[in-house]
Write an enzyme that holds these catalytic residues in place. Sequence first.
Site, short mmCIF file in Angstrom:
data_model
loop_
_atom_site.label_atom_id
_atom_site.label_comp_id
_atom_site.label_asym_id
_atom_site.label_seq_id
_atom_site.Cartn_x
_atom_site.Cartn_y
_atom_site.Cartn_z
N SER A 128 0.92 -1.19 0.16
CA SER A 128 -0.07 -0.04 -0.07
C SER A 128 0.83 1.14 -0.10
CB SER A 128 -1.07 0.02 1.36
OG SER A 128 -1.83 -1.23 1.30
N HIS A 179 0.53 4.77 4.37
CA HIS A 179 -0.22 5.45 3.09
C HIS A 179 0.39 6.76 2.99
CE1 HIS A 179 -3.92 2.45 3.36
NE2 HIS A 179 -2.72 1.87 3.28
#
Length: 199
Positions: A128, A179
């Site tokens: 991610s 993220h």
Amino acid sequence: MFNHTQLPLRRFRSYFPVVTGILLIQTLLFLMMTISGGSMNVETLIRFGALESHLLQSGEWWRLITPIFLHIGWMHFLLNSFALYLFGPQLEWLFGKFYFAVFYLTTGIVANLATVWINLSAISAGASGAIYGLFGVYAYLFLFRKGSIDPETGKGLMVLLGINIIIGFLDPRTNFVAHIGGLIAGLLLAGPLLRLKRG
């Protein structure tokens, strides 16, 4: 010199995409984890190299890299693989194979460093952070390189990014720090790598 039988292999090496290689690696590792105890099993994740701050601090530095190719559960694996398949090839073409590979790994490592810096004690794995690094490039192109990306496409990507950030913030299972770390790394690296590629 090389004979004609070597030509197909040389051509294959020349055109084999980095994105495809990454997808193959993470698919193989996911299947191996599934067979070896399950990708959601903590012991299996640790054994295959998931990020764990105490082990990292004890000298297992490779845990900044290996988690980029590991995933926790089928949904995690499928979503990240689809995102890489969807957004990666265009950037590999833009950067070239070498710089794309450097970019992908670097943003993933920065995301893992951000996770450790915030001192999250949970086991962490997944692409991610690097995927958000790809979003960072698109954001850079849209915001700072006018005309390099179709305006409507750019707006759509920014909306998609915003939605994902909100979902990640609200979902306690998501490593939101990774993220944001990957996104910022992507924004900061996009310009210098593009200049290196052109220079």
